[in-house]
Design a protein around this motif. Structure first.
Motif, short mmCIF file in Angstrom:
data_model
loop_
_atom_site.label_atom_id
_atom_site.label_comp_id
_atom_site.label_asym_id
_atom_site.label_seq_id
_atom_site.Cartn_x
_atom_site.Cartn_y
_atom_site.Cartn_z
N GLY A 122 -3.37 16.69 -11.32
CA GLY A 122 -3.27 16.17 -9.96
C GLY A 122 -2.92 14.69 -9.89
N VAL A 123 -2.85 14.01 -11.03
CA VAL A 123 -2.55 12.57 -11.02
C VAL A 123 -1.16 12.31 -10.44
N ALA A 124 -0.17 13.07 -10.89
CA ALA A 124 1.20 12.84 -10.42
C ALA A 124 1.31 13.11 -8.93
N GLU A 125 0.66 14.15 -8.44
CA GLU A 125 0.73 14.48 -7.02
C GLU A 125 0.09 13.38 -6.17
N LYS A 126 -1.04 12.87 -6.61
CA LYS A 126 -1.69 11.78 -5.88
C LYS A 126 -0.83 10.52 -5.90
N ALA A 127 -0.20 10.25 -7.04
CA ALA A 127 0.67 9.08 -7.14
C ALA A 127 1.87 9.22 -6.22
N ALA A 128 2.44 10.43 -6.13
CA ALA A 128 3.58 10.65 -5.25
C ALA A 128 3.19 10.41 -3.80
N ALA A 129 2.00 10.86 -3.40
CA ALA A 129 1.54 10.63 -2.03
C ALA A 129 1.33 9.14 -1.77
N GLU A 130 0.76 8.43 -2.75
CA GLU A 130 0.58 6.99 -2.61
C GLU A 130 1.92 6.28 -2.49
N LEU A 131 2.88 6.67 -3.30
CA LEU A 131 4.20 6.04 -3.25
C LEU A 131 4.88 6.28 -1.91
N ALA A 132 4.71 7.47 -1.34
CA ALA A 132 5.28 7.74 -0.02
C ALA A 132 4.72 6.77 1.01
N THR A 133 3.42 6.54 0.97
CA THR A 133 2.79 5.60 1.90
C THR A 133 3.29 4.18 1.67
N LEU A 134 3.39 3.79 0.40
CA LEU A 134 3.84 2.43 0.07
C LEU A 134 5.28 2.21 0.53
N PHE A 135 6.16 3.18 0.29
CA PHE A 135 7.54 3.01 0.73
C PHE A 135 7.66 3.05 2.25
N ASP A 136 6.80 3.80 2.92
CA ASP A 136 6.80 3.77 4.39
C ASP A 136 6.44 2.37 4.89
N ARG A 137 5.48 1.72 4.24
CA ARG A 137 5.09 0.36 4.64
C ARG A 137 6.23 -0.63 4.39
N ILE A 138 6.90 -0.47 3.26
CA ILE A 138 8.03 -1.36 2.97
C ILE A 138 9.15 -1.13 3.97
N GLU A 139 9.35 0.12 4.34
CA GLU A 139 10.34 0.44 5.38
C GLU A 139 10.03 -0.31 6.67
N THR A 140 8.76 -0.35 7.04
CA THR A 140 8.35 -1.09 8.24
C THR A 140 8.63 -2.58 8.07
N ARG A 141 8.34 -3.11 6.92
CA ARG A 141 8.60 -4.54 6.65
C ARG A 141 10.06 -4.87 6.86
N LEU A 142 10.94 -3.97 6.46
CA LEU A 142 12.38 -4.23 6.53
C LEU A 142 13.00 -3.79 7.85
N SER A 143 12.19 -3.39 8.80
CA SER A 143 12.74 -2.87 10.06
C SER A 143 13.47 -3.92 10.88
N ASP A 144 13.11 -5.19 10.72
CA ASP A 144 13.73 -6.24 11.52
C ASP A 144 14.22 -7.39 10.65
N ARG A 145 14.47 -7.13 9.37
CA ARG A 145 14.91 -8.19 8.48
C ARG A 145 15.76 -7.58 7.37
N GLU A 146 16.62 -8.42 6.78
CA GLU A 146 17.50 -7.93 5.73
C GLU A 146 16.85 -7.99 4.36
N TRP A 147 15.98 -8.97 4.14
CA TRP A 147 15.39 -9.19 2.82
C TRP A 147 13.88 -9.32 2.95
N LEU A 148 13.18 -9.14 1.83
CA LEU A 148 11.73 -9.14 1.87
C LEU A 148 11.15 -10.48 2.30
N ALA A 149 11.74 -11.58 1.85
CA ALA A 149 11.18 -12.90 2.12
C ALA A 149 12.32 -13.89 2.34
N GLY A 150 12.35 -14.53 3.48
CA GLY A 150 13.40 -15.50 3.76
C GLY A 150 14.69 -14.84 4.22
N ASP A 151 15.73 -15.65 4.27
CA ASP A 151 17.01 -15.20 4.83
C ASP A 151 17.99 -14.70 3.79
#
Length: 209
Positions: A122-151
């Motif tokens: 079950g380790v891989a399945e739990k990691a996949a679920a965690e990664l889905a959440t993490l990438f969703d959060r990063i998607e939100t971060r990039l919703s109004d900007r081109e790069w993670l930090a700065g211009d």
């Protein structure tokens, strides 16, 4: 001694390789191959006793850990603007995101790719679920900007692009999110990223022209 990067294609050497190429340094690539037993040559262990990639040899300095290498390169070559100006909020944000990516997202990938190292089923399945959440959060971060930090792009973006490619094996793939797809396309068009991609002979991404 000049600058040499020990690497294997598609591994954590992607971000340092892209950083070297973005800076425009002359560098030598040294492919670290594994034998049938999965072990690296003893000659490489004399460079990096752990046997992992990447390792950067920069003059007399021998440096391991992908995040440390790209920070070293950014600091040594400020003309490449791989980090925002020192003392700015954007610089702090770049540090924050890079540490999050290496401490949280990358470690989740290790559990996803190598579940046997971490315990019961079950380790891989739990990691996949965690990664889905993490990438969703990063998607939100990039919703109004081109790069993670700065211009402009920073080392944090080179690291995230590497992890997004690793995420092609998730369901859904990381770069199937609309914001991450547009972001990955921007990263892929960076000259250093394209050089790294070609030199590592990686398969074209689905958004390649």
């Amino acid at each position: 001694m000049g600058t040499r990067l020990y690497y294997r294609p598609g591994t954590a050497s992607m971000a340092p390789h892209a950083a070297l190429a973005e800076i425009g340094l002359e560098y030598e690539l040294a492919l670290v191959e594994t034998g049938l037993d999965g072990q690296v040559p003893e000659s490489y262990r004399r460079v990096n006793p752990a046997g992992w990639v990447p390792t950067l040899v920069d003059g007399d300095l021998v440096l391991t850990e992908s995040a440390a290498i790209i920070l070293h390169l950014a600091e040594r070559h400020p003309e490449a603007h791989l980090l925002p100006a020192a003392g700015t909020d954007e610089r702090s944000e770049a540090y924050r995101w890079l540490i999050h990516l290496t401490n949280t997202v990358q470690t989740a990938f290790l559990r996803y790719f190598y579940p046997d190292r971490y315990g019961p089923e079950g380790v891989a399945e739990k990691a996949a679920a965690e990664l889905a959440t993490l990438f969703d959060r990063i998607e939100t971060r990039l919703s109004d900007r081109e790069w993670l930090a700065g211009d402009t792009r920073t080392v944090a973006d080179l690291f995230l692009f590497m992890l997004i490619r690793w995420g092609r094996r998730l369901e859904p793939p990381a770069w199937d999110r609309p914001g991450l797809r547009a972001y990955a396309e921007r990263c892929y068009e960076l000259p250093g990223v394209r050089t790294m991609w070609d030199e590592q002979q990686l398969d074209p991404p689905p958004f390649a022209a």
